[in-house]
Write a protein that holds these residues in place. Structure first.
Motif, PDB file in Angstrom:
ATOM      1  N   ASN A  57      -3.043   3.709  12.580  1.00  0.00           N
ATOM      2  CA  ASN A  57      -1.886   2.593  12.307  1.00  0.00           C
ATOM      3  C   ASN A  57      -2.811   1.356  11.513  1.00  0.00           C
ATOM      4  O   ASN A  57      -3.730   0.551  12.263  1.00  0.00           O
ATOM      5  N   PRO A  58      -2.487   0.888  10.338  1.00  0.00           N
ATOM      6  CA  PRO A  58      -3.329  -0.069   9.639  1.00  0.00           C
ATOM      7  C   PRO A  58      -3.213  -1.437  10.236  1.00  0.00           C
ATOM      8  O   PRO A  58      -4.323  -2.188  10.269  1.00  0.00           O
TER       9      PRO A  58
ATOM     10  N   ALA B 248     -13.712  -4.657   1.853  1.00  0.00           N
ATOM     11  CA  ALA B 248     -13.673  -3.304   1.411  1.00  0.00           C
ATOM     12  C   ALA B 248     -15.100  -2.545   1.742  1.00  0.00           C
ATOM     13  O   ALA B 248     -15.059  -1.275   1.368  1.00  0.00           O
ATOM     14  N   THR B 249     -16.041  -3.242   1.990  1.00  0.00           N
ATOM     15  CA  THR B 249     -17.407  -2.632   2.372  1.00  0.00           C
ATOM     16  C   THR B 249     -17.239  -1.880   4.009  1.00  0.00           C
ATOM     17  O   THR B 249     -18.153  -1.084   4.230  1.00  0.00           O
TER      18      THR B 249
ATOM     19  N   GLU C 295       0.802  -1.147   0.019  1.00  0.00           N
ATOM     20  CA  GLU C 295       0.084  -0.033   0.080  1.00  0.00           C
ATOM     21  C   GLU C 295       0.915   1.215   0.049  1.00  0.00           C
ATOM     22  O   GLU C 295       0.530   2.404  -0.522  1.00  0.00           O
ATOM     23  N   ARG C 296       2.068   1.317   0.518  1.00  0.00           N
ATOM     24  CA  ARG C 296       2.898   2.263   0.656  1.00  0.00           C
ATOM     25  C   ARG C 296       4.015   2.505  -0.621  1.00  0.00           C
ATOM     26  O   ARG C 296       4.212   3.783  -1.034  1.00  0.00           O
ATOM     27  N   VAL C 297       4.338   1.522  -1.173  1.00  0.00           N
ATOM     28  CA  VAL C 297       5.234   1.488  -2.100  1.00  0.00           C
ATOM     29  C   VAL C 297       4.630   1.184  -3.339  1.00  0.00           C
ATOM     30  O   VAL C 297       5.376   1.617  -4.569  1.00  0.00           O
TER      31      VAL C 297
ATOM     32  N   SER D  58      -5.780   0.333   6.079  1.00  0.00           N
ATOM     33  CA  SER D  58      -6.585  -0.569   7.019  1.00  0.00           C
ATOM     34  C   SER D  58      -7.452  -1.751   6.126  1.00  0.00           C
ATOM     35  O   SER D  58      -7.320  -2.867   6.459  1.00  0.00           O
ATOM     36  N   ALA D  59      -7.649  -1.478   4.919  1.00  0.00           N
ATOM     37  CA  ALA D  59      -8.330  -2.435   3.972  1.00  0.00           C
ATOM     38  C   ALA D  59      -7.126  -3.435   3.607  1.00  0.00           C
ATOM     39  O   ALA D  59      -7.297  -4.635   3.342  1.00  0.00           O
TER      40      ALA D  59
END
Length: 447
Positions: free
Chosen positions: A240-241, A363-364, A83-85, A370-371
């Motif tokens: 925080n994820p 994802a709902t 998710e970050r890169v 977090s997802a």
């Protein structure tokens, strides 16, 4: 700027979804096909490999299952990093490392090396499947995701079909260039991952904003639609994820999902035994194994489409699971190999076709990092079903002396999981309705 008329938006939406689907899904499907073959190739190499290395059934079972332990431990961190890169670099890294480790498995010398490489293969591949599930939330609106996940998972069915065919053919290369048949299985299935890693690094965009093939109006419509969905009521993004790991909804889904991988890996154990009773060559055995996975591919296409058309989610997860559990039971009680094989075809279709709608659910209620963490947590816990199956099946067989008893265990687990799935999904639906109502009430009070 005034908003576009509804009919213009509808045309742009249809064209944009079609473009994204044609550009993205074939590549993601090919990546998953190679990943699944590299995960399953050990089942094709098993018999000659066990004999050459002097491995017992229990040693083999533990080594095969260590993949899932590595996968479990590193899946959530891997998805958070993705998710970050960005998907492009992280998917290329995943494919490069799993390709190298797969090739090294072809040169396994002893038990310790076998254990280490299987564990490292799980570490290397951790995050790929949930990473794709998260990436799809960046490209497709909620109403399209189950169908896209279905298309993506068709690659797993095709991988089982292709893998079964090439696995048998590669075993028949025994002695070619000084390599045994089981060594060819690992070397030949690891090389495509290395080649595809380079392709992914060159052509896969991280998201719609980096896609040069999207028209500006299509990119604008997709950005607005996805942003509106992310901000809709009831969705959570933790500071925080990793806090998503404490979300009870994540654990509810993980606890029931575990039955599906457990049953899937049980199928990979029982299906070759049934097909072997046809007394055919390795190559023909592999081609017969194509049949159940073609049926599974059809189910993966049809079930999500029907779920989208009817708007029902619960029954399109529960019913396929219950049908698969019944088919597993019938596969051990009906007479004759042909009928047993037919039951296993139905079971495979049920186990896999329940999953696209299931995977559209996290994802709902989660978004952003977090997802990513929540999807990975559900998948990592669920895939412990593979670890359980690959240890429980040989243990039950050794204790009972029967190839049939393990299948009753797997069928019972799947039946229980599918039944509990009805309760879990119904509870999630009620919870979502309460959260949306609460957010709407808070908005009215602020106004």
């Amino acid at each position: 700027m005034s908003p576009a008329p509804p009919q213009v938006d509808a045309r742009v939406a249809e064209a944009t979804i079609r473009t994204v689907t044609l550009r993205l899904m074939p590549l993601l499907g090919l990546m998953y096909l190679i990943a699944y073959i590299d995960r399953q190739n050990i089942s094709y190499a098993k018999l000659p490999m066990v004999g050459d290395l002097g491995l017992s059934e229990s040693v083999y079972g533990l080594g095969a299952s260590l993949f899932f332990l590595g996968y479990f431990l590193f899946e959530v961190p891997s998805n958070v990093i993705l998710e970050r890169v960005g998907a492009r670099r992280w998917f290329a890294r995943i494919m490069l490392t799993w390709g190298l480790i797969t090739i090294l498995l072809g040169f396994t010398q002893n038990t310790t090396m076998f254990y280490a490489l299987r564990f490292l293969l799980g570490v290397a591949e951790a995050g790929f499947f949930p990473g794709v599930l998260f990436a799809l939330t960046l490209w497709f609106p909620q109403s399209h995701r189950a169908r896209m996940i279905g298309w993506f998972m068709i690659a797993s069915a095709l991988a089982n079909a292709v893998g079964a065919a090439i696995g048998g053919a590669l075993l028949d290369l025994d002695g070619t260039l000084g390599l045994k048949g089981w060594q060819w299985v690992f070397v030949a299935t690891g090389l495509p991952a290395l080649a595809l890693a380079v392709i992914v690094l060159r052509i896969l965009p991280d998201g719609p904003d980096q896609a040069p093939w999207l028209k500006p109006e299509g990119r604008d419509w997709l950005s607005r639609t996805l942003a509106a969905e992310r901000e809709s009521g009831g969705k959570v993004e933790h500071g925080n994820p990793f806090a998503a790991l404490l979300d009870r909804r994540v654990w509810m889904l993980a606890s029931v999902y575990i039955a599906f991988p457990l049953a899937a890996y049980g199928l990979s154990y029982w299906l070759p035994t049934v097909v072997r009773s046809f007394a055919v060559s390795n190559t023909l055995n592999g081609f017969i194994n194509i049949i159940p996975w073609l049926i599974t591919a059809l189910a993966l296409w049809w079930v999500p489409r029907r779920a989208a058309r009817t708007g029902d989610q619960v029954w399109h997860v529960v019913v396929p699971g219950l049908v698969a559990a019944l088919a597993l039971v019938l596969s051990v009680v009906v007479p004759g190999s042909v009928l047993k094989f037919a039951c296993l075809c139905v079971a495979a279709a049920g186990v896999f076709s329940a999953q696209p709608v299931f995977w559209s659910l996290p994802a709902t209620f989660l978004k952003g990092a977090s997802a990513a963490a929540g999807i990975a947590a559900i998948n990592s816990v669920g895939n412990l079903g593979g670890f359980i199956a690959q240890n429980a099946v040989p243990f039950i067989r050794d204790q009972t002396g029967s190839n049939l008893a393990p299948m009753y265990f797997l069928a019972a687990c799947l039946g229980l999981g599918a039944s509990l799935m009805f309760w879990v999904l119904s509870a999630l639906r009620r919870d979502a309705a309460r959260r949306v109502a609460a957010d709407a009430g808070a908005g009215l009070r602020v106004a």
